[in-house]
Design an enzyme around this catalytic site. Structure first.
Site, PDB file in Angstrom:
ATOM      1  N   ALA A 102       3.075  28.940   4.568  1.00  0.00           N
ATOM      2  CA  ALA A 102       4.091  29.323   5.580  1.00  0.00           C
ATOM      3  C   ALA A 102       4.745  27.930   5.772  1.00  0.00           C
ATOM      4  O   ALA A 102       4.167  26.748   5.674  1.00  0.00           O
ATOM      5  CB  ALA A 102       3.412  29.939   6.572  1.00  0.00           C
ATOM      6  N   VAL A 169      -1.158  26.920   6.518  1.00  0.00           N
ATOM      7  CA  VAL A 169       0.194  25.760   6.674  1.00  0.00           C
ATOM      8  C   VAL A 169       0.354  25.242   5.472  1.00  0.00           C
ATOM      9  O   VAL A 169      -0.456  24.470   4.767  1.00  0.00           O
ATOM     10  CB  VAL A 169      -0.495  24.982   7.721  1.00  0.00           C
ATOM     11  CG1 VAL A 169       0.874  24.021   8.083  1.00  0.00           C
ATOM     12  CG2 VAL A 169      -1.304  25.791   8.820  1.00  0.00           C
ATOM     13  N   CYS A 170       1.722  25.288   4.964  1.00  0.00           N
ATOM     14  CA  CYS A 170       2.216  24.493   3.942  1.00  0.00           C
ATOM     15  C   CYS A 170       1.850  23.058   3.834  1.00  0.00           C
ATOM     16  O   CYS A 170       1.521  22.395   2.966  1.00  0.00           O
ATOM     17  CB  CYS A 170       3.712  24.781   3.786  1.00  0.00           C
ATOM     18  SG  CYS A 170       4.403  23.754   2.392  1.00  0.00           S
ATOM     19  N   PHE A 171       2.337  22.465   4.968  1.00  0.00           N
ATOM     20  CA  PHE A 171       2.336  20.804   4.973  1.00  0.00           C
ATOM     21  C   PHE A 171       0.978  19.972   5.085  1.00  0.00           C
ATOM     22  O   PHE A 171       0.993  18.958   5.574  1.00  0.00           O
ATOM     23  CB  PHE A 171       3.498  20.412   5.754  1.00  0.00           C
ATOM     24  CG  PHE A 171       4.508  20.612   5.223  1.00  0.00           C
ATOM     25  CD1 PHE A 171       5.481  19.399   4.551  1.00  0.00           C
ATOM     26  CD2 PHE A 171       5.383  21.662   5.608  1.00  0.00           C
ATOM     27  CE1 PHE A 171       6.509  19.686   4.085  1.00  0.00           C
ATOM     28  CE2 PHE A 171       6.887  21.701   5.148  1.00  0.00           C
ATOM     29  CZ  PHE A 171       7.448  20.730   4.274  1.00  0.00           C
ATOM     30  N   LYS A 185       3.096  13.931   2.626  1.00  0.00           N
ATOM     31  CA  LYS A 185       3.913  14.687   2.074  1.00  0.00           C
ATOM     32  C   LYS A 185       5.312  14.710   3.000  1.00  0.00           C
ATOM     33  O   LYS A 185       5.235  14.993   4.319  1.00  0.00           O
ATOM     34  CB  LYS A 185       3.340  16.151   2.163  1.00  0.00           C
ATOM     35  CG  LYS A 185       3.976  17.330   1.567  1.00  0.00           C
ATOM     36  CD  LYS A 185       3.041  18.295   1.221  1.00  0.00           C
ATOM     37  CE  LYS A 185       4.084  19.660   0.869  1.00  0.00           C
ATOM     38  NZ  LYS A 185       3.114  20.887   0.599  1.00  0.00           N
TER      39      LYS A 185
END
Length: 298
Positions: A102, A169-171, A185
């Protein structure tokens, strides 16, 4: 007469050489802020049109109105996401056609690349295609004066995390060939391949509201939420936290457009959708990305 003949011959040779090495032309689309379902429908529409040879490869930039939480194709919305928090904060919600985790799309420039799998020198593997396509993002960051580099997981544990991520969580961690500045990132990407075409899109972070991001995820306990908050600040960073004067969207569009142009060695031709194309996108949006079944089927 001899001189004129030689000059004419040299011009003919120069013209032939120019034609031989003429850069390939790609379309460039700057959509600006769009509703989440339209953004995803347009990315898919571009993939469809390219697969049918109706358009050349495309670089597209866009933003989100309203700020939106997008989830990966394989994620389970009700399991991972606090949907009440999404609604309470007036956020959009959409399922992407690509995988990954996400992403909260708010203070960012989003890009998409649509190109044939058989495009010259395009690697066959997903990982290496990421590297080639993301080279444009790398050069874009450097155009803005940021010392970005590709992430390459250097341990077996980190590589295993890519296959079975520990959070939604993507990050919270970089993947293969995603962009990193000062060890954190700054951009996240996802890719799908359909109908012989690659669609890669991703978020380039200008700013990041960690509290808002974490507020839309479910955690087993407050302790786990706090642990993720600390981890997130250590693993991800927004561009504007790295400089004294904040970057603007306009600056980023110029920098990353030039980055893609130079990395892919292409000429980018500005393109605007026709009325018929917009109608096609809106129909796809209605049938799929604005449809409850698509967004919550998992």
């Amino acid at each position: 007469i001899y001189y004129k003949r030689e000059l004419k011959d040299s011009r003919v040779r120069l013209l032939k050489c120019t034609r031989r090495y003429k850069m390939k032309q790609w379309y460039f689309i700057n959509s600006g802020p769009c509703r989440p379902s339209f953004n995803m429908a347009l990315d898919e529409a571009l993939l469809n049109w390219h697969s049918e040879k109706l358009i050349p490869p495309v670089i597209r930039f866009y933003e989100w109105n309203p700020a939106t939480l997008s989830i990966g194709y394989f994620q389970k919305a009700h399991q991972n996401i606090d949907l009440e928090a999404v609604r309470r904060q007036g956020l959009g919600f959409v399922r992407r056609p690509t995988g990954g985790r996400a992403v909260l799309h708010e203070h960012e420039l989003t890009y998409s690349v649509i190109v044939d799998e058989e495009y010259p020198n395009m690697p066959k593997t997903v990982t290496e295609a990421y590297r080639v396509i993301s080279e444009g993002i790398l050069l874009g960051f450097r155009n803005l004066g940021l010392d970005a580099y590709f992430s390459v997981p250097d341990t077996e544990e980190k590589q295993a995390d890519l296959k079975q991520p520990k959070s939604a969580v993507c990050f919270d961690a970089p993947s293969w060939y995603e962009l990193v500045v000062e060890g954190r990132k700054v951009a996240g990407s996802a890719q799908t391949r359909q109908k012989g075409v690659i669609l890669q899109h991703g978020a380039i972070l200008l700013d990041l509201d960690e509290e808002k991001l974490l507020s839309v995820f479910k955690f087993a306990s407050d302790e786990m939420r706090e642990k993720m908050r600390l981890k997130l600040s250590d693993k991800a960073v927004a561009m504007n936290r790295l400089v004294d004067k904040p970057f603007t969207i306009a600056q980023c569009i110029t920098a990353f457009k030039d980055g893609f142009r130079d990395a892919l060695k292409v000429e980018l031709i500005p393109y605007e959708l026709t009325i018929e194309q917009i109608a096609y996108v809106e129909q796809l949006e209605k049938e799929k990305y604005a449809n409850y079944e698509w967004n919550f089927k998992r």
